[in-house]
Design an enzyme around this catalytic site. Structure first.
Site, PDB file in Angstrom:
ATOM      1  N   GLU A   1     -42.298   4.810  -6.457  1.00 53.65           N
ATOM      2  CA  GLU A   1     -41.896   5.975  -6.194  1.00 53.65           C
ATOM      3  C   GLU A   1     -41.641   6.548  -5.053  1.00 53.65           C
ATOM      4  O   GLU A   1     -42.528   6.467  -3.977  1.00 53.65           O
ATOM      5  CB  GLU A   1     -43.076   7.047  -7.010  1.00 53.65           C
ATOM      6  CG  GLU A   1     -42.483   8.334  -6.923  1.00 53.65           C
ATOM      7  CD  GLU A   1     -43.255   9.579  -7.459  1.00 53.65           C
ATOM      8  OE1 GLU A   1     -43.288  10.736  -7.387  1.00 53.65           O
ATOM      9  OE2 GLU A   1     -44.249   8.985  -8.293  1.00 53.65           O
TER      10      GLU A   1
ATOM     11  N   ASP B   1     -58.370  -1.444 -12.774  1.00 54.95           N
ATOM     12  CA  ASP B   1     -57.631  -1.313 -14.177  1.00 54.95           C
ATOM     13  C   ASP B   1     -56.547  -0.258 -14.174  1.00 54.95           C
ATOM     14  O   ASP B   1     -57.195   1.065 -14.243  1.00 54.95           O
ATOM     15  CB  ASP B   1     -58.718  -0.979 -15.220  1.00 54.95           C
ATOM     16  CG  ASP B   1     -58.034  -1.339 -16.803  1.00 54.95           C
ATOM     17  OD1 ASP B   1     -57.009  -1.279 -16.760  1.00 54.95           O
ATOM     18  OD2 ASP B   1     -58.944  -1.490 -17.551  1.00 54.95           O
TER      19      ASP B   1
ATOM     20  N   HIS C   1     -36.977  14.408  -1.945  1.00 60.27           N
ATOM     21  CA  HIS C   1     -36.546  13.428  -2.932  1.00 60.27           C
ATOM     22  C   HIS C   1     -35.202  13.002  -2.805  1.00 60.27           C
ATOM     23  O   HIS C   1     -34.791  11.832  -2.821  1.00 60.27           O
ATOM     24  CB  HIS C   1     -36.909  13.765  -4.274  1.00 60.27           C
ATOM     25  CG  HIS C   1     -38.384  13.529  -4.751  1.00 60.27           C
ATOM     26  ND1 HIS C   1     -38.806  12.473  -5.305  1.00 60.27           N
ATOM     27  CD2 HIS C   1     -39.591  14.597  -4.650  1.00 60.27           C
ATOM     28  CE1 HIS C   1     -39.967  12.348  -5.602  1.00 60.27           C
ATOM     29  NE2 HIS C   1     -40.434  13.688  -5.004  1.00 60.27           N
TER      30      HIS C   1
END
EC number: 1.1.1.34
Length: 1054
Positions: free
Chosen positions: A714, A924, A1020
Site C-alpha cells: 500500500e 502470524d 494517495h
C-alpha cells in the site's frame, strides 16, 4: 586512567591479534598456559616449603622411622651405672652415643574418653598404671597408633599427623602464632596491613560483583583470579629461581595486597563487559565470530591496559634502581614489575582464550534453548536442529544458578586450596599438632623406677621417658577420614607405578585431544557462517553480470507475456542471490538429454519402491507425481533436497493444474533456504512471494531509537508512518507500559449432567483446582507457565480459558500441548472420568477472530503507548491543529466506531501498521485480527497534543513460526529482538509488542492529521498514481474541438 596520547590504541593492535589467535585455539592456549604456570607453581612451592621434596614418595606417606626419630628427640633420657648413685639426665645425642648394654623406653600413655563406659585396653609390659594412665616399659621405641580394648573400643593415638578434621586444633595453633606476631609488631604497621588486606578483599569482591553485572557467571571471575595468580607464580619463579632475587614469604605477605589494589582487575572486567555486550548486540545476525569479538574487545581496552601496566612497570624499575641499597624493597619491586609483565602476556593469551571459551559456551547453550523452544512450538526436530545450528543465544547468570551448584563450585575451590595447604604444609602442621597433643616439658623419672632402680637396673642402663601420649576412642568421622586417606593413599601408590603413570599420562593427552576436537566441532557453525557469507558475496557478484550473456538454452519454447512486450524464458531468470541448488544441476542434465526419452513408468515405480528416488531426473520424478505414484507432500522426504522438491513440484503442477506460469520464473523459487520452511512454515511449497519492505524511524521508544521495518504493497503507508515518527521524536519519543503478558487457549468439555459441569467449574475456580492444573500444565514445558484459568458454562458445556506465559515464543502450539495434557490429567488423576473433551480449542481463546473477550481480558501482550506532540510540531510537521485533531478523533475513532458497533476498532487504521510489521517480522498475519484491537485517544494539554493507543491483545513472538526464516530474522535483528532473550525469557517478545504499539501510534497520528487537514486523497493521488503518459498531438482543427465541447456539455446535462 584515560589514554595519554591518541596513538595508544594502535599499540593495542599487536596484543589484539595475539588475543584473536588465542580465541581461535582456546584449549591449546589454556593448556599450555596452565602447564607453564603449574611448573612455576611447583617450583615456588618447593622454594618456600623446603621440607617438601619432588620425589616419587607419596605425600601421604612419611619417611621411614620418621615418627620414631621425632619421638626419640622429644624423650627425656636418663643414664645409670654401678658407679653412680642415682639417675643422671642426658641429652638425646648422648643417649644415642653412650655404649650402654641396656636401653629401655618408658611409654607414658593416657586414655581419655568422655564416655565412662569405654574400657581401657590391657597392654603387655605394663609396669605401672593409675586411673587412665599406663606406663609401658620396653626395649624398642615402637608406639601403636591404634589399640583395641576387650569391649571392642578402638583407641587411636592423636599425634598422628593425618588428621583432616582437626580444624579446631589447627585454628588454635595458627591463632597462637598470629597473636604472638601481632603483639610483637608495631600497632601502626598492623593497622596498615589490616587496611591493605581489607582493600584487597574488597577489590576481589568488586571483581565478582562487576562480572555479575556484565552477565558473567562465576567461572569467568574465577578465571580472572587464576590469570593473576599465574602471573604471580611465573614472576616468583623468574625472580627467585632464575634471577636469584630472594623474596621472603613475609615480604610477599606484606606487599601483595598493595599490588592487587593498585593494579586491580578493571581492564579484564572491561574486556569481558565489552565482549559480552557485543555478543548480545550482534544477537543472531551471524556476521561476527567469537574470535572477532575478543579481537575488538582487546583492541578497545588494550591501549589503556598497556599504558597503565607500562607506567607501573617503569615506576617499579625506577624504585628498584633508586633504592638499590635496600635489598628487600629492591627485590620486591623487581617481583612486582615481573608480575605486571606476565599480566600483559597472559591477558591477551590465557584470559582471552577463557573469554572466547565462555562465548562459545554461550553459543552452544543458545543453540539448545532455540532447539527446545522450536520443538515445543511445533517445529519438527530436523528443522529445529537446522535453525539452532545457525542461530544461537545464551542464557547464563551467576544469580540464576541454583544454590547447590554455587556451593559445589565453591567447595571444589576450597577443597583444592585445602589439599595444597594440607600437603605442602604437613611438616609445620605436624609440629603444631604435636605441641598440643604432646607434653613437651622434660619428664622426670617416676617413683616406681627410681625406688626399684637397684633391683631392676643393676648394670649400665638408659631409660628414655616419652612425653605424655594421648589416646582417644575412634569416632565415626575418623572412620570416614580413614576411608578417604586410604583411597588417596591407594591412588597415590597406583599413580607411582611405572605402567599406571604412563596410562594416566596417555589418558590426559587423549582427554586434551578430545576436548580440542569437541570444541572445534561446537564451533563449526562459526566457520560455516563465514563460508556462507563469502559464497553469498561471490554469488551476488556473479549475478550482477548482464543477462544477455546467458547462453544456457531453455527447456521450452513458451514465452512470458507482459503487457505488449514478449520475452523468452531465458531472460526471466531470477536475480536473487545465493548458492546454486542441486535442482539447477539436475535441470542442466535434463537439458543435455532432451532427445532422450523418459524411462517407462514401471521402471520408475521400481526405483521409487527401492528408495532410489534421488537418482531420478526431475522430469521422471514429476512423471511419478503426475501419474499419482508419488504424493506432492512427500517430495522433500523422498528427494532429501528441499529446493529440488520445490522445482519438481512446480513441474508437476504446471501440468496437473494446467498452469504454465509455474514453469516460468515469474514466481521465484531459486536461492531460498527451504530447509527452514520444511516442517515449520509451509507445506507443498512452490516458491516464495517477494514483498517490498520499507522502514520507518528512527522512532524513540522508552529512550531507545528503533528503525521499524514494514512489508506492504500500500502506497503512502510507510511515508505516513515516517511523518508520525518525526512528530513523536520532536516531543521526546514514545513511552510504553506493558500491563499483561499471557497467551490463551480455550478448550471446551462436556459432562453428562449440568451438575457435574458446575462442580468441575467450581473446582477449577478454587485454589486447589488452579494449583493442580498449574502443576500438570507446567510439567509439559520449560518455558510455558500457567497463570490463570477462566471458566464459563453454557448448558452442560464447560469452557476454560488457559492464560499462559510462553517465553519469547508466540506459543500457541506450546499451550495446546499443555492444555491437552492438563485435560488428560483431569480425567485420569483428578476424578473427572466422565468428562468428554469436545475440542482443545473451543473458540473461547479467541484466536484469529474478533471477540469482546480479547478486547476486555486481553490476549498475548497488552500494551499502552503514549506520546506528547508540541503544538508547533503539530502545525509545522503534521500541517494540522491540536484542537482539530482532538475533535476528529472523538468524531471518527470514538463516536463513529460506536455507531458502527465496533469491538476493539476505535482507531483509524491500526490493522494497517500491525499487518505490515507482522509480515516484515515473520509474525502470524492471521493474528492481525485480534492484534489490531486498539483505542486511540487524544487530548490537548497546555497547547500540546497528547495521544495514546491502548492495544490489549498484541500476539507476537521472536522465535518459532515465520521468525525462523532468514529475511524475517534479519529484520528482527534490525530491532535487536531476535530469538530468546539471554537472561530473562519473554523480554524480547514483550519489547517487540511495545515496538508494534508505537508503530501504530505513529500511523494513527499521521493519518488523523492528514484527515483533519484534508490531505488524504491528495497524498494517495500523488504517491499511488503514475503520471499519465503524454498523448500524441492530434490533427483536430478548431471546429472539431468546439463540437466535442458542445457534446460533452449535452452529455453532462442529460
Amino acid at each position: 586512567m584515560p589514554p595519554l596520547f591518541k596513538g595508544l590504541k594502535q599499540m593495542a593492535k599487536p596484543i589484539a591479534y595475539v588475543s584473536r589467535f588465542s580465541a581461535k585455539r582456546p584449549i591449546h592456549i589454556i593448556l599450555f598456559s596452565l602447564i607453564i604456570s603449574a611448573f612455576a607453581y611447583l617450583s615456588v612451592i618447593q622454594y618456600y616449603f623446603n621440607g617438601w621434596q619432588l620425589d616419587s614418595n607419596s605425600v601421604f606417606e612419611t619417611a621411614p622411622n620418621k615418627d620414631s626419630n621425632t619421638l626419640f628427640q622429644e624423650c627425656s633420657h636418663y643414664y645409670r651405672d654401678s658407679s653412680l648413685d642415682g639417675w643422671v639426665s642426658i641429652t638425646a645425642h648422648e643417649a644415642s652415643e653412650l655404649p650402654a648394654p641396656h636401653h629401655y623406653y618408658l611409654l607414658n600413655l593416657n586414655f581419655n574418653s568422655p564416655n565412662e563406659t569405654d574400657s581401657i585396653p590391657e597392654l603387655a609390659n605394663t609396669v605401672f598404671e593409675k586411673d587412665n594412665t599406663k606406663y609401658i616399659l620396653q626395649e624398642d621405641l615402637s608406639v601403636s597408633k591404634e589399640i583395641s580394648s576387650t569391649d571392642g573400643t578402638k583407641w587411636r593415638l592423636r599425634s598422628d599427623r593425618k588428621s583432616l578434621f582437626d580444624v579446631k586444633t589447627l585454628a588454635y595453633s595458627l591463632y597462637d602464632v598470629f597473636s604472638e606476631n601481632v603483639t610483637q609488631a608495631d600497632p601502626f604497621d598492623v593497622l596498615i596491613m589490616v587496611t591493605a588486606y581489607l582493600m584487597m578483599f574488597y577489590t576481589i569482591f568488586g571483581l565478582f560483583n562487576d562480572m555479575r553485572k556484565t552477565g558473567s557467571n562465576f567461572w569467568l571471575s574465577a578465571s580472572t583470579v587464576v590469570n593473576s595468580a599465574s602471573s604471580l607464580f611465573l614472576a616468583l619463579y623468574v625472580t627467585q629461581c632464575i634471577l636469584g632475587k630472594e623474596v621472603s614469604a613475609l615480604t610477599l605477605f606484606e606487599g601483595l595486597p598493595f599490588i592487587v589494589v593498585v593494579v586491580g582487575f578493571k581492564h579484564k572486567i572491561k574486556i569481558a563487559q565489552y565482549a559480552l555486550e557485543k555478543f548480545e548486540r550482534v544477537g543472531l545476525s551471524k556476521r561476527i565470530t567469537t574470535d572477532e569479538i575478543v579481537f575488538e574487545s582487546v583492541s578497545e581496552e588494550g591501549g589503556r591496559l598497556i599504558q597503565d601496566h607500562l607506567l607501573c612497570i617503569f615506576a617499579f624499575i625506577g624504585c628498584s634502581m633508586y633504592a638499590h641499597q635496600l635489598k628487600t624493597l629492591t627485590n620486591f619491586c623487581i617481583l612486582s614489575a615481573f608480575i605486571l609483565i606476565f599480566e600483559l602476556i597472559l591477558t591477551p593469551t590465557f584470559y582471552s582464550a577463557i573469554l572466547a571459551l565462555r562465548l562459545e559456551m554461550n553459543v552452544i547453550h543458545r543453540s539448545t534453548i532455540i532447539k527446545q523452544t522450536l520443538e515445543e512450538d511445533g517445529v519438527v526436530p530436523s528443522t529445529a536442529r537446522i535453525i539452532s545450528k545457525a542461530e544461537k543465544k545464551s542464557v547464563s547468570s551467576f544469580l540464576n544458578l541454583s544454590v547447590v551448584v554455587i556451593i559445589m563450585k565453591l567447595s571444589v575451590i576450597l577443597l583444592f586450596v585445602f589439599i595444597n595447604f594440607y600437603n605442602f604444609g604437613a611438616n609445620w602442621v605436624n609440629d603444631a599438632f604435636n605441641s598440643l597433643y604432646f607434653d613437651k616439658e622434660r619428664v622426670s623419672l617416676p617413683d616406681f623406677i627410681t625406688s626399684n632402680a637397684s633391683e631392676n637396673f643393676k648394670e649400665q642402663a638408659i631409660v628414655s621417658v616419652t612425653p605424655l601420649l594421648y589416646y582417644k576412642p575412634i569416632k565415626s568421622y575418623q572412620r570416614i577420614e580413614d576411608m578417604v586417606l586410604l583411597l588417596l593413599r591407594n591412588v597415590s601408590v597406583a599413580i607411582r607405578d611405572r605402567f599406571v603413570s604412563k596410562l594416566v599420562l596417555s589418558a590426559l593427552v587423549c582427554s586434551a585431544v578430545i576436548n580440542v576436537y569437541l570444541l572445534n566441532a561446537a564451533r563449526i557453525h562459526t566457520s560455516y557462517t563465514a563460508d556462507q557469507l563469502v559464497k553469498t558475496e561471490v554469488t551476488k557478484k556473479s549475478f550482477t553480470a548482464p543477462v544477455q550473456k546467458a547462453s544456457t538454452p531453455v527447456l521450452t519454447n513458451k514465452t512470458v507475456i507482459s503487457g505488449s512486450k514478449v520475452k523468452s524464458l531465458s531472460s526471466a531468470q531470477s536475480s536473487s542471490s545465493g548458492p546454486s541448488s542441486s535442482s539447477e544441476e539436475d535441470d542442466s542434465r535434463d537439458i543435455e538429454s532432451l532427445d532422450k526419452k523418459i524411462r517407462p513408468l514401471e521402471e520408475l515405480e521400481a526405483l521409487l519402491s527401492s528408495g532410489n528416488t534421488k537418482q531420478l531426473k526431475n522430469k521422471e520424478v514429476a512423471a511419478l507425481v503426475i501419474h499419482g505414484k508419488l504424493p506432492l507432500y512427500a517430495l522433500e522426504k523422498k528427494l532429501g533436497d528441499t529446493t529440488r522438491a520445490v522445482a519438481v513440484r512446480r513441474k508437476a503442477l504446471s501440468i496437473l493444474a494446467e498452469a504454465p506460469v509455474l514453469a516460468s520464473d515469474r514466481l521465484p523459487y531459486k536461492n531460498y533456504d527451504y530447509d527452514r520452511v520444511f516442517g515449520a512454515c509451509c507445506e507443498n511449497v512452490i516458491g516464495y512471494m517477494p514483498l517490498p519492505v520499507g522502514v520507518i524511524g528512527p522512532l524513540v521508544i522508552d529512550g531507545t531509537s528503533y528503525h521499524i521495518p514494514m512489508a506492504t504493497t500500500e502506497g503512502c503507508l510507510v511515508a505516513s508512518a515516517m511523518r508520525g515518527c518525526k512528530a513523536i521524536n520532536a516531543g521526546g519519543g514514545a513511552t510504553t507500559v506493558l500491563t499483561k503478558d499471557g497467551m490463551t487457549r480455550g478448550p471446551v468439555v462436556r459432562f453428562p449432567t449440568l451438575k457435574r459441569s458446575g462442580a468441575c467449574k467450581i473446582w477449577l475456580d478454587s485454589e486447589e483446582g488452579q494449583n493442580a492444573i498449574k502443576k500438570a500444565f507446567n510439567s509439559t514445558s520449560r518455558f510455558a507457565r500457567l497463570q490463570h484459568i477462566q471458566t464459563c458454562l453454557a448448558g452442560d458445556l464447560l469452557f476454560m480459558r488457559f492464560r499462559t506465559t510462553t517465553g519469547d515464543a508466540m506459543g500457541m502450539n506450546m499451550i495446546s500441548k499443555g492444555v491437552e495434557y492438563s485435560l488428560k490429567q483431569m480425567v485420569e488423576e483428578y476424578g473427572w472420568e466422565d468428562m468428554e473433551v469436545v475440542s482443545v480449542s473451543g473458540n473461547y481463546c479467541t484466536d484469529k477472530k474478533p471477540a469482546a473477550i480479547n478486547w476486555i481480558e486481553g490476549r498475548g501482550k497488552s500494551v499502552v503507548a503514549e506520546a506528547t506532540i508540541p503544538g508547533d510540531v503539530v502545525r509545522k510537521v503534521l500541517k494540522s491543529d491540536v484542537s482539530a485533531l482532538v475533535e476528529l478523533n472523538i468524531a471518527k475513532n470514538l463516536v463513529g466506531s460506536a455507531m458502527a458497533g465496533s469491538v476493539g476498532g476505535f482507531n483509524a487504521h491500526a490493522a494497517n501498521l500491525v499487518t505490515a510489521v507482522f509480515l516484515a517480522l515473520g509474525q502470524d498475519p492471521a493474528q492481525n485480527v485480534e492484534s489490531s484491537n486498539c483505542i486511540t485517544l487524544m487530548k490537548e494539554v497546555d497547547g500540546d497534543l497528547r495521544i495514546s493507543v491502548s492495544m490489549p491483545s498484541i500476539e507476537v513472538g521472536t522465535i518459532g513460526g515465520g521468525t525462523v526464516l532468514e529475511p524475517q530474522g534479519a529484520m528482527l535483528d534490525l530491532l535487536g529482538v531476535r530469538g530468546p532473550h539471554a537472561t530473562a525469557p519473554g523480554t524480547n517478545a514483550r519489547q517487540l509488542a511495545r515496538i508494534v504499539a508505537c508503530a501504530v501510534l505513529a500511523g494513527e497520528l499521521s493519518l488523523c492529521a492528514a484527515l483533519a487537514a484534508g490531505h488524504l486523497v491528495q497524498s494517495h493521488m500523488t504517491h499511488n498514481r503514475k503520471p499519465a503518459e503524454p498523448t500524441k498531438p492530434n490533427n483536430l482543427d478548431a471546429t472539431d474541438i468546439n463540437r466535442l465541447k458542445d457534446g460533452s456539455v449535452t452529455c453532462i446535462k442529460s
